[in-house]
Design a protein around this motif. Structure first.
Motif, PDB file in Angstrom:
ATOM      1  N   GLY A   3       0.792  -1.221   0.000  1.00  0.00           N
ATOM      2  CA  GLY A   3       0.000   0.000   0.000  1.00  0.00           C
ATOM      3  C   GLY A   3       0.829   1.277   0.000  1.00  0.00           C
ATOM      4  O   GLY A   3       0.298   2.366  -0.197  1.00  0.00           O
ATOM      5  N   TRP A   4       2.131   1.148   0.216  1.00  0.00           N
ATOM      6  CA  TRP A   4       3.015   2.311   0.270  1.00  0.00           C
ATOM      7  C   TRP A   4       4.056   2.298  -0.854  1.00  0.00           C
ATOM      8  O   TRP A   4       4.283   3.310  -1.508  1.00  0.00           O
ATOM      9  N   ALA A   5       4.674   1.164  -1.033  1.00  0.00           N
ATOM     10  CA  ALA A   5       5.845   1.084  -1.916  1.00  0.00           C
ATOM     11  C   ALA A   5       5.541   1.516  -3.342  1.00  0.00           C
ATOM     12  O   ALA A   5       6.305   2.278  -3.946  1.00  0.00           O
ATOM     13  N   ASP A   6       4.415   1.027  -3.905  1.00  0.00           N
ATOM     14  CA  ASP A   6       4.091   1.366  -5.292  1.00  0.00           C
ATOM     15  C   ASP A   6       3.977   2.875  -5.481  1.00  0.00           C
ATOM     16  O   ASP A   6       4.437   3.431  -6.485  1.00  0.00           O
ATOM     17  N   THR A   7       3.350   3.540  -4.510  1.00  0.00           N
ATOM     18  CA  THR A   7       3.184   4.991  -4.603  1.00  0.00           C
ATOM     19  C   THR A   7       4.532   5.687  -4.565  1.00  0.00           C
ATOM     20  O   THR A   7       4.822   6.570  -5.392  1.00  0.00           O
ATOM     21  N   PHE A   8       5.388   5.312  -3.622  1.00  0.00           N
ATOM     22  CA  PHE A   8       6.715   5.926  -3.526  1.00  0.00           C
ATOM     23  C   PHE A   8       7.508   5.717  -4.818  1.00  0.00           C
ATOM     24  O   PHE A   8       8.095   6.661  -5.356  1.00  0.00           O
ATOM     25  N   ASP A  16      11.930  11.319 -12.518  1.00  0.00           N
ATOM     26  CA  ASP A  16      13.223  10.908 -13.080  1.00  0.00           C
ATOM     27  C   ASP A  16      14.241  10.522 -12.019  1.00  0.00           C
ATOM     28  O   ASP A  16      15.442  10.693 -12.182  1.00  0.00           O
ATOM     29  N   ILE A  17      13.736   9.993 -10.905  1.00  0.00           N
ATOM     30  CA  ILE A  17      14.607   9.483  -9.849  1.00  0.00           C
ATOM     31  C   ILE A  17      14.467   7.963  -9.838  1.00  0.00           C
ATOM     32  O   ILE A  17      13.414   7.442  -9.469  1.00  0.00           O
ATOM     33  N   PRO A  18      15.478   7.233 -10.265  1.00  0.00           N
ATOM     34  CA  PRO A  18      15.370   5.769 -10.288  1.00  0.00           C
ATOM     35  C   PRO A  18      15.053   5.219  -8.905  1.00  0.00           C
ATOM     36  O   PRO A  18      15.668   5.594  -7.910  1.00  0.00           O
ATOM     37  N   ALA A  19      14.067   4.343  -8.830  1.00  0.00           N
ATOM     38  CA  ALA A  19      13.646   3.766  -7.547  1.00  0.00           C
ATOM     39  C   ALA A  19      13.279   2.306  -7.759  1.00  0.00           C
ATOM     40  O   ALA A  19      12.890   1.899  -8.850  1.00  0.00           O
ATOM     41  N   TYR A  20      13.391   1.555  -6.701  1.00  0.00           N
ATOM     42  CA  TYR A  20      13.118   0.120  -6.790  1.00  0.00           C
ATOM     43  C   TYR A  20      12.617  -0.386  -5.447  1.00  0.00           C
ATOM     44  O   TYR A  20      13.075   0.055  -4.388  1.00  0.00           O
ATOM     45  N   CYS A  21      11.651  -1.282  -5.501  1.00  0.00           N
ATOM     46  CA  CYS A  21      11.169  -1.925  -4.277  1.00  0.00           C
ATOM     47  C   CYS A  21      11.329  -3.430  -4.423  1.00  0.00           C
ATOM     48  O   CYS A  21      10.774  -4.029  -5.346  1.00  0.00           O
ATOM     49  N   VAL A 191      13.276   1.219  -1.879  1.00  0.00           N
ATOM     50  CA  VAL A 191      12.136   1.287  -0.969  1.00  0.00           C
ATOM     51  C   VAL A 191      11.988  -0.083  -0.319  1.00  0.00           C
ATOM     52  O   VAL A 191      11.817  -1.084  -1.011  1.00  0.00           O
ATOM     53  N   MET A 192      12.084  -0.125   0.998  1.00  0.00           N
ATOM     54  CA  MET A 192      12.017  -1.407   1.684  1.00  0.00           C
ATOM     55  C   MET A 192      11.393  -1.242   3.064  1.00  0.00           C
ATOM     56  O   MET A 192      11.286  -0.132   3.587  1.00  0.00           O
ATOM     57  N   PHE A 202      23.075   2.707   4.773  1.00  0.00           N
ATOM     58  CA  PHE A 202      22.957   3.526   3.578  1.00  0.00           C
ATOM     59  C   PHE A 202      23.439   4.941   3.901  1.00  0.00           C
ATOM     60  O   PHE A 202      23.320   5.389   5.046  1.00  0.00           O
ATOM     61  N   PRO A 203      23.971   5.665   2.914  1.00  0.00           N
ATOM     62  CA  PRO A 203      24.414   7.039   3.169  1.00  0.00           C
ATOM     63  C   PRO A 203      23.273   7.919   3.699  1.00  0.00           C
ATOM     64  O   PRO A 203      23.437   8.643   4.665  1.00  0.00           O
ATOM     65  N   VAL A 204      22.127   7.840   3.029  1.00  0.00           N
ATOM     66  CA  VAL A 204      20.963   8.642   3.431  1.00  0.00           C
ATOM     67  C   VAL A 204      19.766   7.718   3.601  1.00  0.00           C
ATOM     68  O   VAL A 204      19.504   6.874   2.747  1.00  0.00           O
ATOM     69  N   VAL A 205      19.050   7.878   4.687  1.00  0.00           N
ATOM     70  CA  VAL A 205      17.853   7.085   4.937  1.00  0.00           C
ATOM     71  C   VAL A 205      16.679   8.020   5.181  1.00  0.00           C
ATOM     72  O   VAL A 205      16.772   8.956   5.984  1.00  0.00           O
TER      73      VAL A 205
END
Length: 325
Positions: A3-8, A16-21, A191-192, A202-205
């Motif tokens: 319910g969250w990951a797909d939206t993020f 244009d920010i590569p993202a992956y869940c 996204v996890m 991770f450098p930034v969380v």
């Protein structure tokens, strides 16, 4: 992440920010797979306006919303396909020519062959590769082709049966994870869940959704079970038709609540210790003003927030706001 990951992921990739869940579901909801399934649905039956509109506005049709509106307004009583059949617009004619070509091939060739031509011969596969997280998108397309080829080896065949097969997978929530192509140093946003992040850094969380309420559904069951205190249930007076919670059940409920809060606190500690350089925490509260006022005057005990206050938290955000007073 449900319910969250797909939206993020969708919002980030649209910017244009590569993202992956790395989820165990959601494969059929990724944009490139949904589009190909829509095109296959139109090839099977062109009298489906929603998939048809999706294809027309995509790489395959390249119609603008204004052009699609003009076509739709020519006759709102007919299907888009029927309206386009009556058009002599060069762009519409070319689109229908391609669609009819695929429809003819779908009658004679396996689904995997049609899908291959849709993906590769049209250039869509390479187009997907130029999009944010292009390698991931191409892997998802390859995975769809592999599944179509595997389907052809079963006792079923044909585009209609393949689409029914996909619909059944969706209906019974037999989903697949996106194809994994990531290395440890991939430059993208992951996204996890907090549980999945345990042991990683991770450098930034960005710790998001901190205002989400804790799930306390278990403590309100009809029967409560605890390994130490045993089993407890409500008292039922059949004669007077009265049901009430027993003392033992109240004790079990409170113990389970506190055990659950302890686990949530451990989870929050895990989340807040994943960042090497920067930790960003976000959350929302419908009554933020009242909540801040409530926590602004906490009577400290030896410099510590009293246990009774801490145990009243309903979310991660509550704990954080308690520390800002």
């Amino acid at each position: 992440v449900s319910g969250w990951a797909d939206t993020f992921v969708n919002v980030l990739m649209n910017e244009d920010i590569p993202a992956y869940c790395d989820a165990s579901e959601g494969y059929f909801d990724v944009r490139e797979v949904k589009l190909l399934l829509s095109y296959l649905a139109v090839i099977d039956n062109p009298l489906q306006d929603i998939p048809m509109a999706a294809v027309m506005l995509s790489f395959f049709g390249r119609f603008t919303t204004e052009e699609l509106t003009q076509i739709r307004m020519k006759d709102t009583t007919k299907h888009l396909y029927d309206v386009m059949q009556e058009s002599d617009d060069k762009k519409v004619v070319q689109f229908l020519k391609q669609l009819d070509s695929f429809r003819e091939k779908a009658e004679r060739y396996p689904v995997s062959d049609v899908l291959w031509e849709l993906m590769y011969d049209t250039g869509y596969y390479h187009y997907a590769g130029t999009m944010p997280a292009g390698t991931q998108r191409q892997a998802n397309l390859d995975m769809l082709y592999t599944k179509a080829a595997a389907f052809e080896k079963t006792s079923y065949s044909g585009l209609f049966q393949f689409l029914r097969y996909i619909e059944r997978l969706k209906k019974y929530e037999v989903d697949f994870a996106e194809a994994s192509v990531l290395g440890e140093n991939e430059n993208l946003v992951r996204v996890m869940s907090i549980h999945k992040s345990k042991g990683l850094e991770f450098p930034v969380v960005i710790l998001a959704g901190m205002g989400k309420k804790f799930n306390r559904q278990d403590v309100y069951g009809k029967v409560l079970i605890d390994p130490e205190l045993g089993i407890a249930a409500d008292y039922l007076d059949a004669e007077h038709r009265v049901k009430t919670s027993t003392i033992k059940k109240n004790v079990l409920r409170r113990k389970m609540e506190l055990d659950s809060l302890g686990e949530e606190l451990r989870v929050l500690y895990v989340a807040m210790t994943r960042a090497k350089e920067k930790l960003i925490m976000t959350g929302t509260d419908r009554s933020l003003g009242k909540t801040l006022e409530k926590y602004s005057q906490i009577p400290l005990a030896d410099g510590q927030i009293p246990y009774t206050i801490l145990s009243g938290a309903a979310s991660f955000l509550d704990w954080i706001l308690m520390c800002t007073g």
